[in-house]
Design a protein around this motif. Structure first.
Motif, mmCIF file in Angstrom:
data_model
loop_
_atom_site.group_PDB
_atom_site.id
_atom_site.type_symbol
_atom_site.label_atom_id
_atom_site.label_comp_id
_atom_site.label_asym_id
_atom_site.label_seq_id
_atom_site.Cartn_x
_atom_site.Cartn_y
_atom_site.Cartn_z
ATOM 1 N N PHE A 61 0.829 -1.207 0.000
ATOM 2 C CA PHE A 61 0.000 0.000 0.000
ATOM 3 C C PHE A 61 0.864 1.259 0.000
ATOM 4 N N LEU A 62 1.852 1.311 0.892
ATOM 5 C CA LEU A 62 2.713 2.491 0.981
ATOM 6 C C LEU A 62 3.509 2.698 -0.310
ATOM 7 N N SER A 63 3.909 1.602 -0.952
ATOM 8 C CA SER A 63 4.690 1.722 -2.190
ATOM 9 C C SER A 63 3.876 2.378 -3.296
ATOM 10 N N HIS A 64 2.556 2.282 -3.245
ATOM 11 C CA HIS A 64 1.689 2.961 -4.206
ATOM 12 C C HIS A 64 1.313 4.361 -3.722
ATOM 13 N N PHE A 65 1.004 4.465 -2.430
ATOM 14 C CA PHE A 65 0.503 5.730 -1.896
ATOM 15 C C PHE A 65 1.582 6.825 -1.840
ATOM 16 N N LEU A 66 2.750 6.494 -1.331
ATOM 17 C CA LEU A 66 3.758 7.526 -1.078
ATOM 18 C C LEU A 66 4.229 8.239 -2.349
ATOM 19 N N ILE A 100 12.629 1.546 14.377
ATOM 20 C CA ILE A 100 13.775 1.495 13.460
ATOM 21 C C ILE A 100 13.410 0.727 12.191
ATOM 22 N N LYS A 101 12.689 -0.378 12.331
ATOM 23 C CA LYS A 101 12.275 -1.160 11.166
ATOM 24 C C LYS A 101 11.299 -0.358 10.293
ATOM 25 N N SER A 102 10.366 0.345 10.936
ATOM 26 C CA SER A 102 9.395 1.142 10.193
ATOM 27 C C SER A 102 10.081 2.292 9.463
ATOM 28 N N ARG A 103 11.017 2.941 10.163
ATOM 29 C CA ARG A 103 11.753 4.042 9.543
ATOM 30 C C ARG A 103 12.588 3.532 8.374
ATOM 31 N N SER A 104 13.166 2.342 8.521
ATOM 32 C CA SER A 104 13.960 1.746 7.444
ATOM 33 C C SER A 104 13.094 1.474 6.213
ATOM 34 N N MET A 105 11.865 1.003 6.443
ATOM 35 C CA MET A 105 10.956 0.774 5.329
ATOM 36 C C MET A 105 10.680 2.074 4.578
ATOM 37 N N LEU A 106 10.445 3.146 5.315
ATOM 38 C CA LEU A 106 10.169 4.434 4.684
ATOM 39 C C LEU A 106 11.379 4.950 3.923
ATOM 40 N N LYS A 107 12.571 4.695 4.437
ATOM 41 C CA LYS A 107 13.778 5.117 3.721
ATOM 42 C C LYS A 107 13.888 4.403 2.382
ATOM 43 N N ASP A 108 13.458 3.132 2.348
ATOM 44 C CA ASP A 108 13.472 2.381 1.094
ATOM 45 C C ASP A 108 12.426 2.910 0.120
ATOM 46 N N LEU A 109 11.219 3.173 0.639
ATOM 47 C CA LEU A 109 10.105 3.550 -0.220
ATOM 48 C C LEU A 109 10.070 5.042 -0.531
ATOM 49 N N ALA A 110 10.559 5.854 0.390
ATOM 50 C CA ALA A 110 10.469 7.315 0.234
ATOM 51 C C ALA A 110 11.716 7.972 0.805
#
Length: 294
Positions: A61-66, A100-110
């Motif tokens: 979802f985030l990969s499409h939304f962001l 940290i895991k959530s922030r890492s995901m956002l760094k990858d996606l955005a």
């Protein structure tokens, strides 16, 4: 369309910087935020409320939304002035691992995303876990001692001797916020404010009558006056004395900034932190006169 309307109103009023809601659940960063399709009786959640924020479904979802949201912010020319939240007030080692895991995901996606969060534990600043850590005024001294740039905030706590803007907070204490922020401006770059018009029962979408209920129906965890500083009116928000005094404190900050007073100037020496500061209301009046030259 709702976000566009919000931006139009805010920019007309002079706002140039914007913060956007948390992308992971509060107090732990473990869950996906609830997102719904439809409105009212037709409202349907896109996933179960227990869905993990690190699940493939939410990541998809985030990969499409962001990217779409970024394009929207660029078109509206507000991306550079935008700040984003990961999760609110994580506490303890497990929460920090999730964060940290959530922030890492956002760094990858955005990778373009700047983050800021209410995080009081010093590790968030030491390790650069978030771009702008925001410790509570009761713990911000830890950041100040180590010279870690941050914002600060207060919420339902701390109370007692600390500066806040609750219904039982003396007006002088509310106004001292501007002076205390200026005193520590070398470290503290901003103030995160909560809350303006949260006229709801805690953690629900059930409206309360703020003229009768002033704690989100959650005393003693939430203090009286914690959740709002204005009241609903027929033609717009009804002001409060607390909100006006809060504004006067920020105007005092602007005065100190305009005259270029050194935060280490003896005039401010009595302000030790957000718990220890001058208690006499005349202190502000007399020092404003000095700054204004009369």
């Amino acid at each position: 369309s709702d976000v566009s309307k919000y931006l139009d109103i805010a920019r007309e009023l002079g706002f140039r910087k914007f913060e956007w809601p948390h992308l992971f659940s509060q107090w732990g960063a473990s869950g996906a935020i609830p997102v719904y399709k439809g409105q009212g009786e037709d409202e349907v959640p896109l996933w179960p409320k227990e869905l993990s924020g690190l699940s493939e479904r939410y990541r998809a979802f985030l990969s499409h939304f962001l990217p779409e949201f970024k394009s929207f912010l660029e078109r509206r020319q507000v991306l550079e002035g935008s700040f984003f939240h990961v999760s609110d007030e994580p506490h303890g080692e497990d929460d920090r691992k999730n964060y940290i895991k959530s922030r890492s995901m956002l760094k990858d996606l955005a990778p373009w995303m700047k983050t800021m969060d209410a995080v009081s534990e010093i590790e968030y600043g030491r390790e650069g876990i978030t771009d702008i850590p925001i410790p509570q005024i009761g713990t911000v001294q830890d950041y100040i001692k180590e010279g870690i740039p941050c914002f600060t905030y207060f919420c339902c706590h701390p109370r007692g001797a600390y500066i806040n803007r609750l219904m039982d907070t003396p007006l002088h204490k509310i106004r001292m916020l501007g002076w205390a922020l200026y005193r520590h401006r070398a470290t503290i770059g901003g103030f995160l404010h909560w809350g303006y018009n949260y006229w709801y029962k805690s953690q629900t979408r059930d409206l309360i009558d703020p003229f009768m209920v002033s704690d989100g129906d959650r005393w003693p965890e939430w203090a009286y006056g914690d959740t709002f500083v204005v009241y609903p009116g027929e033609s717009g928000p009804i002001d409060s004395i607390r909100w006006e005094i809060f504004a006067e404190g920020l105007q005092d900050y602007q005065l100190l900034q305009s005259v270029g007073l050194d935060p280490e100037d003896p005039l401010l020496s009595e302000i030790v932190d957000f718990r220890s500061f001058p208690r006499n209301p005349e202190w502000i009046t007399s020092n404003r006169r000095k700054l204004l030259g009369f």
